[in-house]
Design a protein around this motif. Sequence first.
Motif, PDB file in Angstrom:
ATOM      1  N   HIS A   1       0.831  -1.208   0.000  1.00  0.00           N
ATOM      2  CA  HIS A   1       0.000   0.000   0.000  1.00  0.00           C
ATOM      3  C   HIS A   1       0.867   1.260   0.000  1.00  0.00           C
ATOM      4  O   HIS A   1       0.599   2.210  -0.733  1.00  0.00           O
ATOM      5  CB  HIS A   1      -0.947  -0.012   1.209  1.00  0.00           C
ATOM      6  CG  HIS A   1      -1.853   1.166   1.264  1.00  0.00           C
ATOM      7  ND1 HIS A   1      -2.913   1.331   0.393  1.00  0.00           N
ATOM      8  CD2 HIS A   1      -1.850   2.261   2.071  1.00  0.00           C
ATOM      9  CE1 HIS A   1      -3.515   2.474   0.667  1.00  0.00           C
ATOM     10  NE2 HIS A   1      -2.897   3.057   1.685  1.00  0.00           N
TER      11      HIS A   1
ATOM     12  N   GLU B   1       2.425   1.743  -3.443  1.00  0.00           N
ATOM     13  CA  GLU B   1       1.440   2.231  -4.407  1.00  0.00           C
ATOM     14  C   GLU B   1       1.154   3.709  -4.178  1.00  0.00           C
ATOM     15  O   GLU B   1       0.946   4.457  -5.136  1.00  0.00           O
ATOM     16  CB  GLU B   1       0.172   1.403  -4.338  1.00  0.00           C
ATOM     17  CG  GLU B   1       0.380   0.009  -4.893  1.00  0.00           C
ATOM     18  CD  GLU B   1      -0.815  -0.906  -4.713  1.00  0.00           C
ATOM     19  OE1 GLU B   1      -1.927  -0.423  -4.398  1.00  0.00           O
ATOM     20  OE2 GLU B   1      -0.641  -2.125  -4.889  1.00  0.00           O
TER      21      GLU B   1
ATOM     22  N   GLY C   1       2.392   4.815  -7.495  1.00  0.00           N
ATOM     23  CA  GLY C   1       1.199   4.570  -8.297  1.00  0.00           C
ATOM     24  C   GLY C   1       0.939   3.077  -8.425  1.00  0.00           C
ATOM     25  O   GLY C   1       1.582   2.252  -7.783  1.00  0.00           O
ATOM     26  N   GLU C   2       0.017   2.733  -9.288  1.00  0.00           N
ATOM     27  CA  GLU C   2      -0.352   1.328  -9.484  1.00  0.00           C
ATOM     28  C   GLU C   2       0.825   0.569 -10.093  1.00  0.00           C
ATOM     29  O   GLU C   2       1.460   1.040 -11.040  1.00  0.00           O
ATOM     30  CB  GLU C   2      -1.560   1.239 -10.413  1.00  0.00           C
ATOM     31  CG  GLU C   2      -2.103  -0.149 -10.558  1.00  0.00           C
ATOM     32  CD  GLU C   2      -3.369  -0.176 -11.402  1.00  0.00           C
ATOM     33  OE1 GLU C   2      -3.604  -1.215 -12.038  1.00  0.00           O
ATOM     34  OE2 GLU C   2      -4.097   0.828 -11.424  1.00  0.00           O
ATOM     35  N   PRO C   3       1.145  -0.620  -9.568  1.00  0.00           N
ATOM     36  CA  PRO C   3       2.270  -1.385 -10.130  1.00  0.00           C
ATOM     37  C   PRO C   3       1.958  -1.867 -11.546  1.00  0.00           C
ATOM     38  O   PRO C   3       0.811  -2.127 -11.891  1.00  0.00           O
ATOM     39  CB  PRO C   3       2.434  -2.558  -9.168  1.00  0.00           C
ATOM     40  CG  PRO C   3       1.149  -2.671  -8.447  1.00  0.00           C
ATOM     41  CD  PRO C   3       0.516  -1.313  -8.450  1.00  0.00           C
ATOM     42  N   ASP C   4       3.016  -1.975 -12.346  1.00  0.00           N
ATOM     43  CA  ASP C   4       2.865  -2.492 -13.705  1.00  0.00           C
ATOM     44  C   ASP C   4       2.768  -4.010 -13.701  1.00  0.00           C
ATOM     45  O   ASP C   4       2.291  -4.605 -14.664  1.00  0.00           O
ATOM     46  CB  ASP C   4       4.057  -2.038 -14.559  1.00  0.00           C
ATOM     47  CG  ASP C   4       4.071  -0.530 -14.699  1.00  0.00           C
ATOM     48  OD1 ASP C   4       3.306  -0.011 -15.527  1.00  0.00           O
ATOM     49  OD2 ASP C   4       4.820   0.143 -13.962  1.00  0.00           O
TER      50      ASP C   4
ATOM     51  N   ASP D   1       2.158  -7.331 -10.670  1.00  0.00           N
ATOM     52  CA  ASP D   1       1.925  -7.749  -9.281  1.00  0.00           C
ATOM     53  C   ASP D   1       1.852  -9.272  -9.275  1.00  0.00           C
ATOM     54  O   ASP D   1       0.874  -9.854  -9.739  1.00  0.00           O
ATOM     55  CB  ASP D   1       0.621  -7.139  -8.763  1.00  0.00           C
ATOM     56  CG  ASP D   1       0.369  -7.413  -7.293  1.00  0.00           C
ATOM     57  OD1 ASP D   1       1.051  -8.273  -6.701  1.00  0.00           O
ATOM     58  OD2 ASP D   1      -0.535  -6.770  -6.730  1.00  0.00           O
TER      59      ASP D   1
ATOM     60  N   LEU E   1       6.281  -6.646  -6.692  1.00  0.00           N
ATOM     61  CA  LEU E   1       5.647  -5.522  -7.360  1.00  0.00           C
ATOM     62  C   LEU E   1       6.667  -4.903  -8.296  1.00  0.00           C
ATOM     63  O   LEU E   1       7.816  -4.663  -7.895  1.00  0.00           O
ATOM     64  CB  LEU E   1       5.173  -4.478  -6.356  1.00  0.00           C
ATOM     65  CG  LEU E   1       4.073  -4.911  -5.389  1.00  0.00           C
ATOM     66  CD1 LEU E   1       3.739  -3.784  -4.426  1.00  0.00           C
ATOM     67  CD2 LEU E   1       2.839  -5.357  -6.142  1.00  0.00           C
TER      68      LEU E   1
ATOM     69  N   PHE F   1       7.439  -1.669 -10.867  1.00  0.00           N
ATOM     70  CA  PHE F   1       7.072  -0.324 -11.284  1.00  0.00           C
ATOM     71  C   PHE F   1       8.009   0.059 -12.421  1.00  0.00           C
ATOM     72  O   PHE F   1       9.225  -0.064 -12.284  1.00  0.00           O
ATOM     73  CB  PHE F   1       7.208   0.655 -10.119  1.00  0.00           C
ATOM     74  CG  PHE F   1       6.340   0.293  -8.943  1.00  0.00           C
ATOM     75  CD1 PHE F   1       5.026   0.734  -8.868  1.00  0.00           C
ATOM     76  CD2 PHE F   1       6.832  -0.498  -7.921  1.00  0.00           C
ATOM     77  CE1 PHE F   1       4.216   0.380  -7.788  1.00  0.00           C
ATOM     78  CE2 PHE F   1       6.042  -0.843  -6.835  1.00  0.00           C
ATOM     79  CZ  PHE F   1       4.724  -0.407  -6.767  1.00  0.00           C
TER      80      PHE F   1
ATOM     81  N   GLN G   1       5.266   9.451 -10.525  1.00  0.00           N
ATOM     82  CA  GLN G   1       3.982   9.522  -9.826  1.00  0.00           C
ATOM     83  C   GLN G   1       3.559  10.985  -9.655  1.00  0.00           C
ATOM     84  O   GLN G   1       2.390  11.309  -9.807  1.00  0.00           O
ATOM     85  CB  GLN G   1       4.083   8.823  -8.461  1.00  0.00           C
ATOM     86  CG  GLN G   1       2.839   8.908  -7.611  1.00  0.00           C
ATOM     87  CD  GLN G   1       1.609   8.302  -8.251  1.00  0.00           C
ATOM     88  OE1 GLN G   1       1.664   7.586  -9.238  1.00  0.00           O
ATOM     89  NE2 GLN G   1       0.464   8.628  -7.702  1.00  0.00           N
TER      90      GLN G   1
ATOM     91  N   ARG H   1       1.809  12.492 -12.667  1.00  0.00           N
ATOM     92  CA  ARG H   1       0.468  12.002 -13.038  1.00  0.00           C
ATOM     93  C   ARG H   1      -0.611  12.931 -12.578  1.00  0.00           C
ATOM     94  O   ARG H   1      -0.626  13.609 -11.685  1.00  0.00           O
ATOM     95  CB  ARG H   1       0.230  10.617 -12.446  1.00  0.00           C
ATOM     96  CG  ARG H   1       1.030   9.587 -13.176  1.00  0.00           C
ATOM     97  CD  ARG H   1       0.687   8.222 -12.636  1.00  0.00           C
ATOM     98  NE  ARG H   1       1.409   7.229 -13.416  1.00  0.00           N
ATOM     99  CZ  ARG H   1       1.366   5.957 -13.177  1.00  0.00           C
ATOM    100  NH1 ARG H   1       0.652   5.486 -12.186  1.00  0.00           N
ATOM    101  NH2 ARG H   1       2.036   5.113 -13.912  1.00  0.00           N
TER     102      ARG H   1
END
Length: 127
Positions: free
Chosen positions: A53, A56, A60-63, A65, A74, A76, A124, A127
């Motif tokens: 968490h 992230e 940001g959201e992992p590419d 997982d 994870l 990135f 991040q 974005r």
Amino acid sequence: MTVCTRRWGAAFGLSLLTAGCTAVPQSGGEVGEPAPPTFSTIGLENVMGQTAHALEAQFGEPDLDIREGAARKLQFASQVCVLDAYLYPPERGGEPVVSYVDARLPDGRDVDRASCAAALTRRQEAR
């Protein structure tokens, strides 16, 4: 050369050959146990020991997982680098945390882990 001398010579030669194949324990480990990886964590204070968490929130959201048992990887990625964070549960149980980090350039060459983490943090923020 007598038969006894030839046998002794063969036995001695064989013992020298097999001596080179003997495993020697690493310091602090048993034969066959890999030594734990050692690398600098300077600049990785915001990554090492963090939960998924927290990563992230930072990158940001992992590419990617991937989960295998209690372990998790994870990944990135950006145009600058790719960071793999390996999370394992603490010995006393609980939520998995980052125990190891690897980084590379998009073409696969090694890159400094801390520099990659910093670049991904900027990704991040953009974005």
